[in-house]
Design an enzyme around this catalytic site. Structure first.
Site, short mmCIF file in Angstrom:
data_model
loop_
_atom_site.label_atom_id
_atom_site.label_comp_id
_atom_site.label_asym_id
_atom_site.label_seq_id
_atom_site.Cartn_x
_atom_site.Cartn_y
_atom_site.Cartn_z
N LYS B 26 45.92 54.91 31.82
CA LYS B 26 47.03 53.97 31.61
C LYS B 26 46.50 52.65 31.07
O LYS B 26 46.99 52.13 30.05
CB LYS B 26 47.77 53.76 32.93
N ARG B 96 49.97 49.02 39.42
CA ARG B 96 49.97 50.48 39.27
C ARG B 96 48.55 51.00 39.25
O ARG B 96 47.65 50.37 38.71
CB ARG B 96 50.65 50.89 37.96
N GLY B 105 51.80 61.20 40.64
CA GLY B 105 52.43 61.11 41.96
C GLY B 105 51.46 61.01 43.11
O GLY B 105 51.86 60.97 44.27
N MET B 107 49.14 58.59 43.65
CA MET B 107 48.78 57.26 44.14
C MET B 107 49.94 56.28 44.04
O MET B 107 50.99 56.59 43.49
CB MET B 107 47.53 56.78 43.42
N ARG B 340 50.86 58.26 26.45
CA ARG B 340 49.78 59.21 26.77
C ARG B 340 50.06 60.50 26.01
O ARG B 340 51.18 60.72 25.54
CB ARG B 340 49.71 59.48 28.27
N HIS B 458 42.57 96.97 43.42
CA HIS B 458 43.04 98.04 42.54
C HIS B 458 44.33 97.65 41.83
O HIS B 458 44.45 97.76 40.60
CB HIS B 458 43.27 99.31 43.38
N SER B 774 25.83 96.42 28.98
CA SER B 774 27.14 95.84 29.24
C SER B 774 27.12 95.36 30.68
O SER B 774 26.90 96.14 31.60
CB SER B 774 28.23 96.89 29.03
N CYS B 841 31.89 93.61 30.58
CA CYS B 841 33.13 94.39 30.70
C CYS B 841 33.74 94.24 32.08
O CYS B 841 34.61 94.99 32.46
CB CYS B 841 32.88 95.86 30.38
N TYR B 861 29.54 90.09 22.91
CA TYR B 861 30.99 90.25 23.00
C TYR B 861 31.44 90.19 24.46
O TYR B 861 30.63 90.33 25.37
CB TYR B 861 31.45 91.58 22.37
#
Lengths: 885, 885
Positions: B26, B96, B105, B107, B340, B458, B774, B841, B861
């Protein structure tokens, strides 16, 4: 050009004792003895290199080998004044294998090589002994056909049997020269029938066929298996020894024998052995005639006896170890055919090593190196008596989970074990597997056998801890109710069975056992080991290498102290909870539905647990004691059988449904990876708080009584620095609070187990919150391999067979995997805390190979079960010596 | 002396936008706007450093602060021409907080500071508006007493209510100046009663109390929790902004509003916002009056509207991002109170980023960095419509296991799910946990909710794979038969329930959902990401960073291909076996009591499995496909319920007892560490042989049809080089044999998963036998932590609460532990095989934070479930960009 063939004879040899790798043990010692002027029949050794090249080069001999052998053979013939195949006076030779490492019975031998239809006549003439000549020939045909050409021995044995029937005699010796001559004819017919050609008459052809057979035998399946089974590696092949024959069966002035420079059974410094006159080695083995003790030779032939004892003295002094020799007397002349360091029992190993130090023959260091850890172990356990062992065959075998022999009437439940022993019976407990509920029954049993489970199964770990013989994973034992069968034979409750936990063998019936006796020289020998350990220096590690023990009860602690333990490396507090009076409160605590109720139960436990700790600290009298806070998941403390659940619900005054719901809520799919160890400490801080308080109160009481204490509190299953930081803070608060109340200044260390891979990898972070590390290599092995020690049985055998695992990783540390994590943990931890105290408390702490690894990795101590402490003292000293070089 | 206070006003500020760390977001933006000449009420910012020092120094302010504030305040008073507390024309200020990272919200704020009994009269006089003055004063008393002194707001609210009752009015606005004057009196009495002294009249005292309160609020529990929950670290504290007040409630020429430079919901480039004339910010929030759309301002006050749009254009160009602004109009004069970067929906994030590139405002790289991966995810799943969401509250929540919203009638078994959908119902499956037998029911369900289990349970894994919304581990849902209760409220089968798998929230009833629509600009945006990935260069790694998918069926493969997957990284062959026709043969194979019988069953499976592979290879049309051979333990394929066992025994034509014995023999204590993966390949080589044959036959058929294939066979659960060496050889033999028979030249890679700690540690040994690695980070996480993913629920909540785990390690990779093992595996493997192809994977392959780690670690990858592919494409590009800097 490279040299492949090494001659020995006439007091000079091209080889010597330290050329074992190239000449094999037998060849190197024959050369050495020749050089020492000891009467050895001359001959030559074809190097192991030839064997290596033979296999590497598609079974072709290296160039020049044939010429070199021919040349050396000529030299031998010249020295002996006889030629191979000479029809008048033939040179006969033996062909024997011999690798750098002894592989008894694994490879082939051919004797009497050089005989043919003409030479046999010459031999008969020159020896004036046709029976001897034809007996030698028929033995040669049989041996050669079998070894060099793969013919079955049965073919020849049948012909021999027929001949004996025909002649109506029982013994080979009763066949005369003509019979044997006839036998040779029949053997040759059988040979032709099988091979499609006549028996080879050319001695050179015979020689090369025999040499080829010996090299070929290096890779026969049994030899390969033997090397695998005995972990023999880096041996490139076998040598071939071609040696002129001498004969102990020439008549009454000939003979043959085997002798040891000391008693291989007790280690006493007395000349030991046996011999037979007018006999060959085979006759001694066949057992048809009873050999005489070597001492009889001093009366029967004092000259030869004197010559033999002189030689054995010289050889023992020369080799600085007990010798095992083979000799032959041919017509009054002594020949030594072999010498080697003699195999011996554990008792003999220690006694010889001890005596030789006292005699000034070897140093203490050499003595320590010479005793095998497993040999030493024999001294501390009952064993089946040699006599009893000789008379029986094992009916099956399993894993040798805890050493020593035991015999008893079989029972099939822990309750029965208790009931039977109460009425004075001696029992052997047989179960599929054991669980914590079986402890009381296990304690009273002479021995334990399980049909499933591995080297770190519950039964194995507990049995080793108690020093009770145990065989685990004995699959051949198929249990059904109160009976079991082995290979179809049924045994019922009360039948006598004997087990040998040192070998894993199971025997029918009650066998005679021998109790161990630890003599003063054993203790002195072990004190030499201690001197070596205590003075060990390693970079970045405090001086010395120590042996602690895993003990959960004051009695175990006392036993371990007797055996030389220098502290407790692992006191499992949960084992205390299985005692009936404590188990009740603990179960009450688990089932409690509020923090307040849990704390109430814990208060009752506090008093009892304090007493346990008091007893242990007192028994260890100032030595360090590492206490591990609660580790197993809570469901292990609740029953699983319906009747036990009903019973417990009654005692806890709750409904069966409530208890069942609680048990179900604690069920885990993979308890090994579940809610246990410090995870319980995080979710139920009040449990750890109680345990810490009990430890500190016990310490304060003892300090007030003037007994020193060295408490070390150990947090199990830590995987993150955050867990340890929280639990350490909790513990420190209680330590401070209680010692302030008691007005005692205590130094309580708070450390952690490193038993989760992540803990090893992040040991630098964790070290900041730990006063010490103790590597828990059981769990570390489970998680590093992803092997559940309870389930490994379904594939471990295949893994051993296919050589995927060279060792059971739960018995001997996996250096390249689990070991690398241990090394990482040590390195990272000491980077943050130089010189930090670190030990190991897994089952590996009692395994010599692992102890060596731990020493090299920089651990300060190993901790093992009380009965392994002496072995660990020896193995630790050997590790120090091995690394000093 | 260090500078603590930064002035802004009159077109010049001491701070600027890039000083966020010191001035907070701010404060930095207020300074920046002042410098840009934008009308900002003057004031000053006390640096975050003060907050840091305040906490480090026992809540003492640094020396010189008070003087510096006093001096800067004087400068402000001079500029404004008013003095704080002036009884005639008082300066009023707001206080502020504002940290470098937005913590909405969390502070405290105090407005109208500077009022006292005298100043309020002055304000009334100079504004000629006593009602406004006294309303401001009573608001200040309430706010100050609450924020600075911790008094409860209720005290004041009650007095206000009484007053309204007395005056018989409903609305605060209906109280007149005298009422408010009376109210101030009553407030002050209440203050004295609570605080024991009069309300402070000294404005300097007020100021310091308010400053102290803001600094104090930095460490209030909710703020601490917010930072923890949002993983906000390395922020030292909050700044305090003291700014002169402007008032939107001065009359009809005053007003206040909030606006966005583009539509934060759609991203369209239209000016968006709302305002209220004669109002303060609170009034907009309170919702008593309906604000007007910002477009209305252009009619009502074209001058101000023009000024505001000019400012928003300037700010957006200046910040190069969509702005969220607060403004106040005081008597016809416009003030900007805050700007902002605006929060936005996923759709808006992509749209803004895309448009701004097209407008030339930002580069593609910046556009890519600006869209959050989770924002992008919103675009690919149904969501609860904003309207519906606004109207309801979630009744409970669980783990957001698979994103997207779903609504349906609840059913409690997979069978019911199938039965209900068959008759046309839309169902939501609710279960304690799911198992492979439930697959068919899961497929037909709109969404899945489980009361237990974690992010890799699962249900979670399968749901993500299918793109089905899922909430796991929702403990508040207590299932009992065909009902469940939440907080005591009972639901029965057939009741409508809606779940939001993106947030983990559960709602009663049928909520309106919005279907996802993927527009062309999203695909173009993703193609920009691809360009970045494909050109990524790293040392020792082949060019590019690729996204593959985990897919087990041709249909899944097709979906993933549509989403941009560049191959299959994990095809789990066992999932194929759960299809009914295959399951039968597979069960027959397991139960078979001889190798021959097993091979018979496998022959039948071969044909079916070949078809599966054929379909998958065809769908991927030449892209690489990694097929993992059988992984789960065999017991997972056999039933556990009595009736299912009876049924299966019947189908297999064996006795129930035989089947039960078989099932019991396969039971494992810790199946996760049991007889599975390549251990099955070693003990039952015929299973892997069949699978390899099926793969190769499918490949051969396709090649003959002209379809290219890139098969990669992957061996799971390898822990030792020996396992891989044996299994690779077996596979290679079959590949050679089958392709020779088919007369096709195939390049089949054989690689391994690295998912066991030991494999990572010995990756150099293993690499010799692997064409690729992998990393299976699910199992690797389980074993590295020693956490069973099925059992972690019992302690994970405590671990999160106590901050032991910052992330669920199964959802986001544990960099310092598991990650270190991955890095070790990569390093060791590439040491032996430079440039070796390596991927991941595990479930982590779809997690942006993990993707970044994998990129940095050098993986080629990542592979994730089909629905995560777009997110992975974005996250991968962001990883490349982050590392390019």
């Amino acid at each position: 050009m490279e040299k492949y063939v090494y001659f020995f004879g006439n007091g000079a040899a091209e080889g010597k004792a330290d050329m074992k790798e190239m000449l094999g043990g037998k060849g190197a010692n024959l050369a050495e003895m020749t050089n020492l002027g000891i009467p050895v029949p001359p001959g030559f050794t074809i190097s192991t290199k030839v064997c290596d090249m033979f296999y590497k080069n598609d079974k072709q001999y290296p160039e020049g080998l044939r010429e070199e052998v021919a040349e050396t053979l000529k030299k031998l013939e010249k020295l002996m004044g006889k030629n191979l195949g000479d029809p008048k006076d033939p040179l006969l030779v033996s062909i024997r294998s011999g690798a750098a490492v002894s592989m008894p019975g694994m490879m082939d031998t051919v004797l009497n090589l050089g005989l043919n239809d003409a030479a046999v006549e010459g031999l008969a003439g020159i020896t004036n002994n046709p029976r001897f000549a034809y007996d030698s020939y028929r033995r040669f045909i049989q041996m050669f056909s079998n070894v060099a050409l793969g013919m079955k021995i049965d073919v020849f044995e049948e012909i021999l049997e027929e001949m004996k029937n025909k002649k109506n005699v029982e013994n080979d010796l009763d066949l005369d020269a003509n019979d044997l001559k006839e036998l040779v004819k029949l053997y040759k017919v059988a040979f032709k029938k099988s091979q499609g050609r006549d028996f080879p008459q050319d001695p050179t052809e015979q020689l090369w066929a025999a040499i080829g057979a010996v090299f070929g035998s290096w890779n026969n399946p049994t030899a390969i298996y033997y090397r695998k089974a005995n972990d023999i590696r880096n041996v490139v092949g076998t040598a071939v020894n071609v040696q002129s024959m001498v004969f102990g069966n020439f008549g009454d002035t000939s003979g043959t024998g085997v002798c040891f420079s000391r008693d291989p059974s007790t280690g006493e410094n007395v000349f030991y052995g046996e011999y037979l006159m007018n006999a060959q080695g085979e006759d001694v083995v066949a057992g048809l005639r009873t050999p005489m003790a070597i001492s009889a030779l001093s009366d029967n032939n004092p000259v030869i006896y004197k010559e033999l004892t002189d030689i054995k003295d010289r050889l023992e002094k020369h080799y600085k170890d007990m010798q095992d020799m083979e000799f032959t007397i041919q017509e009054g002349k002594l020949f030594i055919l072999q010498t080697r360091n003699g195999k011996r029992t554990g008792a003999a190993a220690v006694k010889c090593a001890y005596d030789m130090v006292k005699e000034g023959l070897i140093t203490k260091d050499v003595a320590i190196e010479r005793v095998g850890a497993e040999q030493l172990d024999q001294l501390f356990h009952p064993m089946i008596s040699a006599k009893a062992r000789k008379a029986v065959k094992a009916m099956c075998s399993g894993l040798n989970a805890s050493p020593g022999a035991a015999t008893g009437k079989v029972v099939f439940s822990a309750e029965d074990a208790e009931a039977w022993t109460e009425r004075g019976e001696q029992v052997l407990l047989i179960r599929k597997e054991t669980s914590p509920e079986d402890i009381a029954g296990m304690v009273v049993s002479e021995g334990i056998l399980t049909s499933t489970g591995g080297m770190t199964s519950h039964a194995a770990v507990v049995a080793r801890g108690m020093g009770t013989p145990c065989i685990a994973g004995c699959k051949s034992v198929v249990i059904s109710g109160k009976t079991f069968t082995v290979n179809g034979k049924k045994f019922v409750e009360g039948d006598w069975v004997t087990i040998d936990g040192t070998t894993g063998e199971v025997f029918e019936g009650k066998l005679e056992l021998e109790k161990p006796v630890i003599t003063a020289h054993v203790n002195e020998f072990l004190s030499w080991c201690d001197d070596v350990r205590w003075t060990a220096e390693r970079e970045g590690v405090e001086k010395g290498f120590y042996i602690r023990t895993n003990a959960d009860q004051p009695e175990d602690a006392a036993v371990a102290f007797e055996f030389g333990a220098e502290g407790i490396g692992l006191c499992r507090t949960e084992h205390m909870f299985f005692a009936p009076e404590k188990l009740g409160f603990f179960q009450e605590m688990i089932v409690a539905d509020s923090l307040e109720a849990r704390k109430e139960s814990l208060k009752k436990l506090l008093v009892l647990q304090k007493d346990d700790f008091y007893g242990i600290f007192k028994a260890m009298n100032g030595l360090p004691v590492t206490i591990r806070l609660l580790d197993p998941p809570l469901h292990e403390f609740l029953p699983s059988k319906e009747e036990d659940i009903v019973d417990l619900a009654g005692r806890l005054n709750i409904t069966v449904d409530t208890l069942k719901t609680k048990i179900a809520s604690l069920h885990e799919h993979n308890p090994m990876l579940g809610h246990r160890g410090c995870r319980l400490g995080i979710t139920y801080p009040e449990i750890y708080d109680m345990q810490v308080e009990a430890i500190v109160r016990a310490c304060c009481d003892l300090e007030k009584e003037g007994v020193k204490v060295q408490p070390e509190i150990m947090i199990p299953l830590v995987g993150t620095k955050e867990e340890l930081s929280i639990l350490r803070k909790n513990a420190k608060n209680i330590i401070e609070e209680v010692s302030r109340q008691s007005n005692v200044i205590l130094d309580v260390k708070v450390g952690t187990m490193i038993e989760i891979p992540r803990a090893a990898i992040t040991a630098d972070e964790i070290a900041a919150y730990a006063d010490f590390f103790s590597f828990g290599t059981n769990d570390l092995t489970q998680m590093t391999y992803g092997f559940s020690r309870d389930d490994i049985g379904s594939f471990l055998p295949a893994y051993r067979d296919q050589n995927i695992l060279h060792h059971d990783p739960f018995a001997s540390i996996d250096k390249s995997g689990v070991g690398r994590l241990v090394a990482t943990g040590v390195e990272l931890g000491r980077k943050v805390k130089p010189g930090m105290k670190m030990g190991v408390c897994g089952e590996h702490g009692g395994d010599p190979r692992s102890i060596k690894f731990f020493y090299e990795t920089g651990l300060s101590y190993v901790s093992c079960s009380p009965y392994r402490v002496p072995i660990a003292r020896l193995a630790a000293a050997q590790s120090v010596l091995a690394n000093r070089k």
